[in-house]
Design a protein around this motif. Sequence first.
Motif, PDB file in Angstrom:
ATOM      1  N   ILE A 190      -6.157  -3.572  -6.270  1.00  0.00           N
ATOM      2  CA  ILE A 190      -5.110  -4.268  -4.342  1.00  0.00           C
ATOM      3  C   ILE A 190      -6.289  -4.659  -3.224  1.00  0.00           C
ATOM      4  CG2 ILE A 190      -3.104  -3.647  -2.874  1.00  0.00           C
ATOM      5  CD1 ILE A 190      -2.291  -2.072  -5.555  1.00  0.00           C
ATOM      6  N   PRO A 191      -6.064  -5.447  -2.743  1.00  0.00           N
ATOM      7  CA  PRO A 191      -7.467  -5.968  -1.545  1.00  0.00           C
ATOM      8  C   PRO A 191      -6.447  -5.852  -0.500  1.00  0.00           C
ATOM      9  CG  PRO A 191      -6.599  -7.400  -2.253  1.00  0.00           C
ATOM     10  CD  PRO A 191      -5.735  -6.475  -3.543  1.00  0.00           C
ATOM     11  N   THR A 192      -7.024  -4.650   0.965  1.00  0.00           N
ATOM     12  CA  THR A 192      -6.446  -4.655   2.371  1.00  0.00           C
ATOM     13  C   THR A 192      -5.719  -5.790   2.929  1.00  0.00           C
ATOM     14  OG1 THR A 192      -8.752  -5.027   3.269  1.00  0.00           O
ATOM     15  CG2 THR A 192      -8.826  -2.775   2.103  1.00  0.00           C
ATOM     16  N   LYS A 193      -5.761  -6.201   4.007  1.00  0.00           N
ATOM     17  CA  LYS A 193      -5.363  -7.479   4.094  1.00  0.00           C
ATOM     18  C   LYS A 193      -6.044  -7.918   4.508  1.00  0.00           C
ATOM     19  CE  LYS A 193      -1.830  -8.630   7.374  1.00  0.00           C
ATOM     20  NZ  LYS A 193      -0.662  -8.527   7.121  1.00  0.00           N
ATOM     21  N   ARG A 194      -7.454  -7.410   5.528  1.00  0.00           N
ATOM     22  CA  ARG A 194      -8.499  -8.673   5.088  1.00  0.00           C
ATOM     23  C   ARG A 194      -9.201  -8.833   3.882  1.00  0.00           C
ATOM     24  NH1 ARG A 194     -11.212  -7.015  10.989  1.00  0.00           N
ATOM     25  NH2 ARG A 194      -9.572  -7.087  12.303  1.00  0.00           N
ATOM     26  N   GLY A 195      -8.385  -8.675   2.384  1.00  0.00           N
ATOM     27  CA  GLY A 195      -9.402  -8.997   1.311  1.00  0.00           C
ATOM     28  C   GLY A 195     -10.834  -7.737   0.808  1.00  0.00           C
ATOM     29  N   GLY A 196     -10.857  -7.042   1.468  1.00  0.00           N
ATOM     30  CA  GLY A 196     -11.557  -6.025   1.127  1.00  0.00           C
ATOM     31  C   GLY A 196     -11.320  -4.562   0.405  1.00  0.00           C
ATOM     32  N   ARG A 197     -12.353  -3.922   0.324  1.00  0.00           N
ATOM     33  CA  ARG A 197     -11.254  -2.443  -0.378  1.00  0.00           C
ATOM     34  C   ARG A 197     -11.268  -1.295   1.202  1.00  0.00           C
ATOM     35  NH1 ARG A 197     -13.633  -1.161  -4.762  1.00  0.00           N
ATOM     36  NH2 ARG A 197     -14.179   1.327  -4.345  1.00  0.00           N
ATOM     37  N   TRP A 198     -10.399  -1.047   0.399  1.00  0.00           N
ATOM     38  CA  TRP A 198      -9.591   0.585   1.213  1.00  0.00           C
ATOM     39  C   TRP A 198     -10.099   1.973   1.591  1.00  0.00           C
ATOM     40  CZ3 TRP A 198      -4.947  -0.087   2.832  1.00  0.00           C
ATOM     41  CH2 TRP A 198      -4.068  -1.478   2.345  1.00  0.00           C
ATOM     42  N   HIS A 199     -10.344   1.829   2.288  1.00  0.00           N
ATOM     43  CA  HIS A 199     -10.798   3.426   2.933  1.00  0.00           C
ATOM     44  C   HIS A 199      -9.788   4.590   3.597  1.00  0.00           C
ATOM     45  CE1 HIS A 199     -14.669   1.308   2.273  1.00  0.00           C
ATOM     46  NE2 HIS A 199     -14.445   0.626   3.036  1.00  0.00           N
ATOM     47  N   PRO A 200      -9.809   5.534   3.400  1.00  0.00           N
ATOM     48  CA  PRO A 200      -9.207   6.871   3.926  1.00  0.00           C
ATOM     49  C   PRO A 200      -8.860   6.205   4.916  1.00  0.00           C
ATOM     50  CG  PRO A 200     -10.937   7.760   2.933  1.00  0.00           C
ATOM     51  CD  PRO A 200     -11.726   6.373   3.014  1.00  0.00           C
ATOM     52  N   THR A 201     -10.162   6.417   6.128  1.00  0.00           N
ATOM     53  CA  THR A 201      -8.661   5.656   7.111  1.00  0.00           C
ATOM     54  C   THR A 201      -8.092   4.852   7.385  1.00  0.00           C
ATOM     55  OG1 THR A 201     -11.141   4.670   8.032  1.00  0.00           O
ATOM     56  CG2 THR A 201     -11.581   6.570   8.201  1.00  0.00           C
ATOM     57  N   THR A 202      -8.847   3.705   6.934  1.00  0.00           N
ATOM     58  CA  THR A 202      -7.829   2.104   6.780  1.00  0.00           C
ATOM     59  C   THR A 202      -6.115   3.062   5.899  1.00  0.00           C
ATOM     60  OG1 THR A 202      -9.157   1.170   6.103  1.00  0.00           O
ATOM     61  CG2 THR A 202      -7.163   0.091   5.874  1.00  0.00           C
ATOM     62  N   VAL A 203      -6.180   4.017   5.293  1.00  0.00           N
ATOM     63  CA  VAL A 203      -4.971   4.050   4.556  1.00  0.00           C
ATOM     64  C   VAL A 203      -4.246   5.051   5.410  1.00  0.00           C
ATOM     65  CG1 VAL A 203      -3.853   5.983   2.409  1.00  0.00           C
ATOM     66  CG2 VAL A 203      -6.045   4.160   2.347  1.00  0.00           C
ATOM     67  N   ASN A 204      -5.228   6.033   6.397  1.00  0.00           N
ATOM     68  CA  ASN A 204      -4.649   7.274   6.854  1.00  0.00           C
ATOM     69  C   ASN A 204      -3.745   6.292   8.362  1.00  0.00           C
ATOM     70  OD1 ASN A 204      -3.529   9.521   7.606  1.00  0.00           O
ATOM     71  ND2 ASN A 204      -5.786   9.537   9.638  1.00  0.00           N
ATOM     72  N   ARG A 205      -4.372   5.358   8.668  1.00  0.00           N
ATOM     73  CA  ARG A 205      -3.815   4.185  10.000  1.00  0.00           C
ATOM     74  C   ARG A 205      -2.813   4.282   9.608  1.00  0.00           C
ATOM     75  NH1 ARG A 205      -9.252   2.459  11.177  1.00  0.00           N
ATOM     76  NH2 ARG A 205      -9.067   0.626  10.014  1.00  0.00           N
TER      77      ARG A 205
END
Length: 281
Positions: free
Chosen positions: A228-243
């Motif tokens: 499952i990609p992020t909004k911009r099509g990249g990989r998920w990182h813990p900081t992104t999930v936390n936000r």
Amino acid sequence: MLHLCQKSSTVPGMTTPHPERLRLVMYIRVSTAGQLDGYGLEAQEKDCRRWAKKHGHKLIKVCTDGAVSGKTTDDERPGLTEALGIIAAGDADGILAPTLDRLARELTVQEAALSVIWAYGRRAFTVDHGEHVPDDEDDPMRKFVRQVMGAAADLERGLIAKRLRNGRKTKAAAGGYAYGAPAYGQRAEDKTLTVDSNEAAVLDQMRTWQAEGVSIRAIADRLNTAGIPTKRGGRWHPTTVNRLLSPDARAAARQQSAQARAAEREQTKRQRADRILHRLT
């Protein structure tokens, strides 16, 4: 008899004078913020070519600065620097721009560019005005009028930009979509935010995992494993999930971004000031 011969173009031995054919460099520009007037590069070039053809001049080069602010100094604008270099080398008789504010929105940069052109004995033309003749000590109004017109144009652009900013702020305060990238789980349609059903389902799943006690890092791993990609099509990182899952983290991230943008603006101002000081010394 002499008077009659001067007015007649059919007297044997006499020729009708032709307009001077000049070699001109075309300079066109668009800014990073987008054109408030919609006057893009293609339209600018078309107007310049039409003017040059009408007046019998030859365009030897088109110099362009794309996505560059008019407030940028001349040494940060390779297109303008190239055009002035061609003029200084004597390979062109002058410069042609659609309007003076295409040279620069900032009056000081506009005047600096004109001073270079005139210092080398060359000429400056704009489609909307024709030739901008050099300053004359016996005609101080010439310089005054040019600079007042430039300042008035700068004021008008500033007022338009302020109205746009105020409109965005008002719309955002009322809960509407004003500008920027939509948050995860939303998308923009016709300048209105709507729910992105696929992203909303992913966000619900992330909240379910969090409620079950799954760590932030583990949630990021699960999303990446599932492809499952992020909004911009990249990989998920813990900081992104936390936000996404923590209101406090989102607020802190927004504040950090605002501080970084402010620091970048101050650094840019300081760098420009240092370049000006270097030139003066």
